[in-house]
Design an enzyme around this catalytic site. Structure first.
Site, PDB file in Angstrom:
ATOM      1  N   GLY A  49     -11.011  19.995  26.209  1.00 30.07           N
ATOM      2  CA  GLY A  49     -11.113  18.580  26.574  1.00 30.07           C
ATOM      3  C   GLY A  49     -10.771  17.710  25.383  1.00 30.07           C
ATOM      4  N   SER A  50     -11.425  16.558  25.262  1.00 34.93           N
ATOM      5  CA  SER A  50     -11.085  15.643  24.169  1.00 34.93           C
ATOM      6  C   SER A  50     -12.089  14.514  24.092  1.00 34.93           C
ATOM      7  CB  SER A  50      -9.685  15.039  24.378  1.00 34.93           C
ATOM      8  OG  SER A  50      -8.730  16.018  24.625  1.00 34.93           O
ATOM      9  N   ASN A  51     -12.065  13.822  22.962  1.00 31.43           N
ATOM     10  CA  ASN A  51     -12.717  12.532  22.796  1.00 31.43           C
ATOM     11  C   ASN A  51     -11.652  11.502  22.438  1.00 31.43           C
ATOM     12  OD1 ASN A  51     -15.314  13.697  23.032  1.00 31.43           O
ATOM     13  ND2 ASN A  51     -15.444  14.059  20.835  1.00 31.43           N
TER      14      ASN A  51
ATOM     15  N   ASN B 278     -14.095  13.158  28.737  1.00 29.62           N
ATOM     16  CA  ASN B 278     -13.824  14.142  29.795  1.00 29.62           C
ATOM     17  C   ASN B 278     -14.680  14.023  31.028  1.00 29.62           C
ATOM     18  OD1 ASN B 278     -13.216  16.239  27.094  1.00 29.62           O
ATOM     19  ND2 ASN B 278     -11.601  15.572  28.471  1.00 29.62           N
TER      20      ASN B 278
END
Length: 848
Positions: free
Chosen positions: A281-283, A559
């Site tokens: 995922g990611s920020n 996410n």
């Protein structure tokens, strides 16, 4: 500084061999020889430097920016700065791709060449049928044979021809040049004119590419949010025998409710995880003028991505005067920048909650296993015979053949791996439709962003293409006090009316296992995806019905869905397939918004209330563990109140700083305890105060008294696991979480998503093994960028946590990792003067 320049002539050319007849065009473009000459010369600023000639000596044209035309010379300049970052400069698009292809190959030859075997469907030819790929990727880890059949089926020649024909001349030239540049390096290393990559340089599978290889690689990435979830189901799908050849069973469509519930229980344990496991995922944050106190935006992006393998990021800058000047990252094996910035705009991505595929359930024709009934008529499936060469133990190669099938909606699949009764049978068959199969716009979208000169232009490109395949987008720009969020991409368009009319009983049973995935009755022709007036692609949702926000304070995504892009302005009323609203948020999402709230209130200890680049550099690497912030005090008070066998464990937790710093002691014990809590059990209530949609960042909270015994048992199990593995209960985080390269161990920090870390670094190696090296399969912080537009030239601070090169002999296999471990952000050169002033500058001029 070191400068390497080209020389106009040389001798002793040698030929190289293309890998297949289809590579003939690549062979004609590839460098036929590489000739080296060293001399002494006076270089830039009067420094005496070595000159290395890198010149193709073969004759013949190498192509130009216009498909079908050719030019005499192909040139690029690769200027490397600190950490080995290449800044590629050229005079045309093909030259730009040429330099990028050469640079990527020089740093990651083994990974790219191995990955291309995957996209060609040739893994079994070199490594056998049952071996697994050497690293995780967006397709998970299927066996070589399954991977080969899958890629041959979904990335066939007709698909790639359609993809190419839809692209701009600039993009086609870029890919053509990339292919030539990669092949140039292959020639160099095979001839001994380049060093390194001992693990693969002499292997037969390291060979020239053709352009279709690169296009296959690119389209495979586009399909990561759809077909890639079900690689094995696509590769294994085979029709049953005809009715006359087998005994019929009861029709699945007439199952009783208990049977369907049993099936639902069986498939509930198979959740959809991007790349095959949780945590990818990611920020991303973008802060507007209200938060920065300036007239421009400020962006932070941090994909939680693969540390190894073909989908790894590669940091680069691409400059073509007057047309493009962009810095950021591409995934290996292709040239287009996917995340990055120019002097006016910066953007990043996070994996979206939107579903990008749907299933169709068919009634097979009992008389013809390779046909399905639609409106009562027998419709033959499209059959594709595929032969895969498989390496045997004897060293010989034997073809394995299989015929795979497609309906009008997409490839047939066999869901028997989820539950035996969901396999392709006489009573039931499934096909998958990936909305991105026909999405040929995404790379042009990224290329247009790389050239955008304002946030307005950036947004216009996103609306025009509506092409992002499986990501949210967050952006900020110079001279614009507002920032941008959108989950504006290619998403299936299935109305609630269609769902109510066309959902099958099996579709209802699959709803929990495949949330928001439309499962429609393929045997009724009216059960189709819809098209809006502003849909760019048939069957996809139009941009006007997708979530987007321009905001003056901040936007963020960690996410979860679009709903809390900004908690003060929830986005609501969008199709459920895009994401859920008023739903409990992940611990990471809650921490991400909590940190912003504390910053804007001046309550985080960094001074002031504004968001600046300097503050962000500290904030996003603070290693806070939100599950500990919410529960550790209650655990110490209620779980540790009496048991004598947990005294030392409780002392360790009591002394813990609640973070995942490399020197934090207690983080490992908490991690082990958390791993033994079944948080997916619907009957387990961890928190005392339940989720409240009116207070989504602050709830749920407090330890539920009924959970105390369960947590105490989990803590005992954690102690047992660590003792058995020989891990001290008070081991520092970095003693177990580390990278070891060139004999040097680097202690690292962070943790896994499920514990509520914002700073992610998650090893796939279990604690039971005694260590959690990230040099095998790991994911987490990858390319991190903080981009500020307050100066005349963009100011970008970056990290590439796993470093640029996969070659252990390269100085750039670990230098960026050490900087990341020390939290030393790198102000990456962007302006020409900054590139030339970099103390580690070296230059290679390529010409052929």
């Amino acid at each position: 500084m070191h400068i390497f320049s080209s020389h106009p002539s040389c001798q002793g050319a040698h030929d190289h061999e293309a890998h297949s007849p289809s590579a003939a065009s690549a062979k004609s473009h590839a460098n036929k020889s590489a000739c080296f000459r060293r001399n002494s010369s006076v270089g830039w600023m009067g420094l005496v430097v070595g000159t290395l000639a890198l010149v193709a000596c073969g004759s013949g044209n190498v192509g130009s920016d216009t498909p079908g035309e050719e030019s005499e010379v192909l040139e690029a300049q690769v200027r490397r700065t600190s950490f080995g970052i290449p800044h590629v400069k050229a005079q045309n698009w093909q030259g730009l791709g040429y330099g990028v292809g050469y640079a990527q190959a020089a740093d990651n030859l083994c990974t790219i060449a191995n990955g291309m075997l995957t996209y060609r469907g040739e893994r079994s030819r070199f490594f056998g049928a049952q071996a697994l790929p050497p690293a995780d990727s967006t397709i998970g880890d299927p066996s070589n044979l399954e991977s080969d059949f899958y890629h041959r089926h979904v990335l066939g020649d007709a698909r790639i021809d359609a993809l190419k024909s839809a692209q701009s001349q600039e993009l086609r030239a870029l890919v053509r040049g990339y292919t030539i540049g990669f092949n140039r390096y292959v020639v160099d290393i095979k001839a001994g004119n380049a060093k390194g990559h001992e693990a693969c340089a002499s292997e037969p599978w390291v060979r020239a590419l053709d352009e279709d290889d690169v296009w296959r690689r690119m389209h495979a990435f586009t399909l990561a949010g759809g077909y890639a979830y079900l690689v094995s189901a696509i590769a294994r799908a085979q029709p049953p025998e005809a009715e006359s050849q087998r005994i019929a069973t009861a029709p699945v469509a007439n199952e009783s409710l208990p049977q369907r519930q049993a099936k639902q229980t069986a498939v509930d344990s198979k959740p959809l995880h991007f790349g095959g496991h949780a945590g990818i995922g990611s920020n991303a944050y973008a802060f507007g003028g209200e938060a920065t106190g300036t007239s421009s935006g400020l962006l932070f992006g941090n994909p939680h991505w693969y540390w190894r393998g073909p989908d790894r990021f590669y940091q680069q800058q691409m400059t073509l005067d007057g047309q493009i000047d962009v810095s950021g990252v591409a995934v290996l094996g292709q040239p287009v920048m996917l995340i990055g910035f120019n002097n006016q705009v910066a953007w990043s991505h996070t994996v979206s909650t939107a579903r990008r595929f749907g299933l169709y359930q068919y009634t097979p024709d009992p008389q013809n296993p390779a046909a399905v009934l639609i409106d009562g008529k027998s419709i033959p499936l499209e059959a594709t015979p595929i032969a895969v060469e498989v390496l045997q133990g004897t060293g010989e190669r034997v073809p394995v053949t299989r015929t795979l099938y497609r309906s009008a909606q997409g490839p047939m699949i066999d869901l028997g791996e989820m539950d035996a009764s969901l396999g392709w049978s006489q009573q039931m068959a499934f096909a998958i439709r990936d909305v991105n199969e026909d999405n040929y716009r995404s790379y042009q979208n990224w290329l247009d962003w790389a050239r955008a000169d304002s946030l307005k232009a950036f947004i216009a490109a996103q609306v025009q293409h509506t092409a992002m395949p499986w990501v949210n987008t967050i952006a900020a720009a110079r001279g614009d006090a507002q920032v941008w969020y959108a989950d504006m991409g290619n998403i299936p368009n299935v109305s609630e009316e269609t769902l109510s009319l066309c959902r099958t009983p099996i579709g209802e049973a699959l709803a929990e296992a495949l949330p928001a995935v439309p499962v429609l009755n393929g045997s009724q022709s009216e059960c189709q995806w819809q098209t809006d007036p502003d849909s760019v692609q048939a069957g996809s949702i139009g941009a006007s019905r997708l979530p987007a926000m321009r905001e003056g304070r901040y936007v963020a995504n960690m996410n979860d869905s679009f709903w809390l892009t900004n908690p003060e302005r929830p986005l609501e009323g969008y199709p459920a397939i895009v994401g859920f609203e008023q739903e409990e948020q992940s611990l990471r999402t809650r921490l991400g918004h909590t940190m912003v709230r504390e910053r804007l209130e001046g309550a985080d200890g960094y001074g002031g209330r504004l968001v600046t680049s300097a503050v962000l550099q500290q904030l996003v690497l603070n290693n806070r563990n939100f599950s500990a912030e919410l529960l550790l005090p209650d655990v110490l008070a209620q779980v540790c109140d009496s048991p004598s066998d947990l005294v030392f464990a409780c002392e360790v937790l009591g002394a813990w700083d609640g973070r995942g710093e490399a020197d934090s002691r207690g983080a490992i014990l908490w991690q082990a305890m958390w791993a033994h809590l079944d948080l997916e059990d619907a009957d387990f209530e961890l928190f005392a105060e339940p989720f409240d949609p009116a207070r989504p960042i602050d709830t749920p909270s407090g330890l539920n008294a009924d959970a105390v015994d369960t947590i105490r048992a989990a803590l005992r199990q954690a102690v047992e696991v660590l003792n058995h593995a020989g891990i001290p209960l008070n081991a520092a985080k970095g003693e177990l979480l580390f990278s070891e390269r060139g004999g040097e161990r680097t202690a690292l920090y962070g943790g896994c998503d499920n514990e509520g870390y914002f700073t992610i670094l998650c090893s796939q190696t279990p604690l039971e093994s005694g260590s959690q090296s990230v040099d095998e399969d790991a994911h987490g912080n990858s390319y991190m960028q903080i981009v500020d537009f307050n100066e005349a030239n963009v100011q970008a601070f970056t990290m590439l946590s796993f470093s640029q090169s996969d070659d252990p002999a390269s100085p750039h296999a670990s230098d960026y990792t050490r900087a990341y471990a020390a939290k030393l952000w790198h102000r990456v050169p962007f302006a020409e003067a900054d590139i030339l002033a970099d103390p580690q500058l070296s230059v290679i001029s390529l010409r052929q």
